[in-house]
Design a protein around this motif. Structure first.
Motif, mmCIF file in Angstrom:
data_model
loop_
_atom_site.group_PDB
_atom_site.id
_atom_site.type_symbol
_atom_site.label_atom_id
_atom_site.label_comp_id
_atom_site.label_asym_id
_atom_site.label_seq_id
_atom_site.Cartn_x
_atom_site.Cartn_y
_atom_site.Cartn_z
ATOM 1 N N ALA A 284 0.801 -1.227 0.000
ATOM 2 C CA ALA A 284 0.000 0.000 0.000
ATOM 3 C C ALA A 284 0.833 1.277 0.000
ATOM 4 O O ALA A 284 0.310 2.345 -0.332
ATOM 5 N N VAL A 285 2.103 1.168 0.379
ATOM 6 C CA VAL A 285 2.946 2.357 0.546
ATOM 7 C C VAL A 285 4.105 2.301 -0.448
ATOM 8 O O VAL A 285 4.685 1.231 -0.668
ATOM 9 N N PRO A 286 4.472 3.420 -1.086
ATOM 10 C CA PRO A 286 5.607 3.423 -2.011
ATOM 11 C C PRO A 286 6.882 2.920 -1.343
ATOM 12 O O PRO A 286 7.173 3.262 -0.198
ATOM 13 N N ALA A 287 7.640 2.109 -2.064
ATOM 14 C CA ALA A 287 8.831 1.478 -1.494
ATOM 15 C C ALA A 287 9.837 2.504 -0.990
ATOM 16 O O ALA A 287 10.493 2.298 0.039
ATOM 17 N N GLU A 288 9.963 3.642 -1.719
ATOM 18 C CA GLU A 288 10.963 4.639 -1.318
ATOM 19 C C GLU A 288 10.619 5.286 0.022
ATOM 20 O O GLU A 288 11.500 5.826 0.708
ATOM 21 N N LYS A 289 9.336 5.243 0.425
ATOM 22 C CA LYS A 289 8.953 5.805 1.714
ATOM 23 C C LYS A 289 9.370 4.901 2.868
ATOM 24 O O LYS A 289 9.626 5.370 3.981
ATOM 25 N N LEU A 290 9.419 3.605 2.617
ATOM 26 C CA LEU A 290 9.765 2.669 3.691
ATOM 27 C C LEU A 290 11.273 2.581 3.894
ATOM 28 O O LEU A 290 11.759 2.585 5.019
ATOM 29 N N GLY A 291 12.008 2.468 2.790
ATOM 30 C CA GLY A 291 13.459 2.545 2.878
ATOM 31 C C GLY A 291 14.139 1.325 3.466
ATOM 32 O O GLY A 291 13.536 0.309 3.800
ATOM 33 N N TRP A 292 15.460 1.470 3.635
ATOM 34 C CA TRP A 292 16.306 0.367 4.082
ATOM 35 C C TRP A 292 16.025 -0.022 5.527
ATOM 36 O O TRP A 292 16.052 -1.204 5.880
#
Length: 333
Positions: A284-292
Motif C-alpha cells: 500500500a505504501v511506495p517502497a521509497e517511503k519505507l526505505g532500508w
C-alpha cells in the motif's frame, strides 16, 4: 494452458518453443472468464505477477534465500545424502526454491515446470544468470510431462494449495520419481494460519489505505492505478488459492497417493502474526517511503520471531496453529 493428458510412462516431447507465450496484461473479459475457470485464473494471475514476483516477495538468489530454502528442506526432510542428481520443481514460480536449493548443494541439475508461461520464462532466465543447468516446461501439475522414474527429487514451494486435485498431483510426483526418490513441498498455508493471516491482511490494508487518504499522508499513498491493479490481482488471488491444509490431513493425502515415510512439519506462528501486516503495508505504501531501515526491521524481526517459534512456542502451541506447512515423502522401493 495445461499439458495434454497422457498414459503412465508415455513421454511428452519437450519442445519449449511450442509452449504458450506469457500474457501479463489480461483483459477485463479474460479476468471475468478466469473467475469461473481456476486454471485460467492460475495462468493469468501468475503471468501478471511473474516479472515483479521476486521484488514483491523479497526473493533473492544469495546467501539469505539459499539459507532459507535449505532450512525449509532440512526442517522437514532431515539429514539426507546430498546432492541429488536430478531434481524437478513443480509450480516453480520464478525458480526460488529449486535454484536456491541447487546453490545450497541439494541437487546437481534441475527442471522447472509451471502452468504459467511467464513464471517458466523468469525461472529459466534466473537459472541462466546463475549458470545453473536447468531446463523448463509449461505444464500442469496433474499431468507432469516427464516419463516414469526420471527424477531423484521433486520439490515445490507454495504450490500444492493452487492445484485442484492434490492427491492426483502427488501421484504424478511419485510416478516421475525414481524408486526411493523423495519429494519436499514447503510454504503451504495451514487452515488456521490462513484464517488469521487473511484477516490481518484485510485489516491492515483497510487501515493503511484509509490513513493515506488524509492530506497529511498523501505522499505515503501509492498511485490509485497501482492500488486498483493490486485489488484486481487480489480478486484473482481469491480464485487461485484453492486449499488450506491441516497438517495431519496433508499427511493422509500424501499417504493415499502412495508415498511412504510421510511427515508434515509446520512453522511460523508469531513470525506470521507480524509478517502479514508488514507485507500488506509494503503493497500500500511506495517502497521509497519505507526505505532500508524498514527492510532491516522486517528481516530482523522475522528472524527473531522465527527463533521464538522454534525454541519456545513449538512446545506449547499445536502444530496446526502455525502458518506454513511442509510435507515430505518417499516413493516406495
Amino acid at each position: 494452458m495445461t499439458a495434454s493428458p497422457k498414459e503412465p510412462g508415455r513421454r511428452l516431447a519437450a519442445v519449449p518453443d511450442l509452449d504458450p507465450a506469457p500474457n501479463p496484461h489480461a483483459t477485463q473479459a479474460e479476468v471475468e472468464a478466469a473467475l469461473k475457470d481456476t486454471k485460467l485464473a492460475q495462468v493469468l494471475y501468475h503471468d501478471w505477477e511473474a516479472e515483479t514476483y521476486d521484488d514483491k516477495w523479497h526473493i533473492s538468489y544469495d546467501e539469505r534465500c539459499i539459507d532459507y530454502a535449505r532450512g525449509r528442506f532440512d526442517a522437514v526432510a532431515g539429514e539426507q545424502p546430498l546432492p541429488y542428481e536430478r531434481a524437478l520443481e513443480l509450480g516453480c514460480g520464478t525458480g526460488f526454491f529449486l535454484l536456491n536449493l541447487m546453490q545450497g548443494g541439494v541437487a546437481k541439475t534441475g527442471s522447472v515446470t509451471d502452468l504459467s508461461p511467464g513464471m517458466v520464462k523468469v525461472a529459466l532466465r534466473n537459472a541462466e544468470s546463475l549458470a545453473l543447468p536447468v531446463d523448463g516446461r509449461v505444464a500442469d501439475a496433474e499431468t507432469i510431462p516427464y516419463e516414469d522414474n526420471t527424477f531423484d527429487l521433486v520439490v515445490g514451494h507454495a504450490v500444492l494449495h493452487h492445484i485442484p486435485d492434490v492427491e492426483q498431483a502427488l501421484r504424478e510426483v511419485l510416478r516421475v520419481l525414481k524408486p526411493g526418490g523423495r519429494f519436499v513441498f514447503a510454504g503451504e498455508p495451514t487452515t488456521i494460519g490462513d484464517f488469521y493471516a487473511r484477516w490481518l491482511g484485510r485489516i491492515t490494508w483497510e487501515t493503511t489505505t484509509r490513513i493515506t487518504r488524509l492530506s497529511a499522508f498523501a505522499d505515503w499513498r501509492r498511485p490509485q492505478a497501482e492500488l486498483d491493479e493490486s485489488s484486481r490481482a487480489a480478486a484473482l488471488e481469491a480464485v487461485v488459492d484453492l486449499h488450506t491444509f491441516d497438517p495431519t490431513d496433508l499427511e493422509k493425502i500424501a499417504t493415499a497417493a502412495g508415498a511412504v515415510e510421510v511427515h508434515a512439519h509446520t512453522e511460523e506462528f508469531s513470525a506470521a502474526l507480524l509478517g502479514w501486516p508488514l507485507r500488506t503495508i509494503e503493497y500500500a505504501v511506495p517502497a521509497e517511503k519505507l526505505g532500508w531501515n524498514w527492510a532491516r526491521f522486517g528481516l530482523t524481526s522475522w528472524k527473531t520471531l522465527t527463533w521464538v517459534d522454534e525454541k519456545v512456542l513449538r512446545h506449547v502451541v499445536p502444530r496446526g496453529f502455525f502458518y506454513n506447512a511442509l510435507i515430505t515423502g518417499v516413493k516406495p522401493s
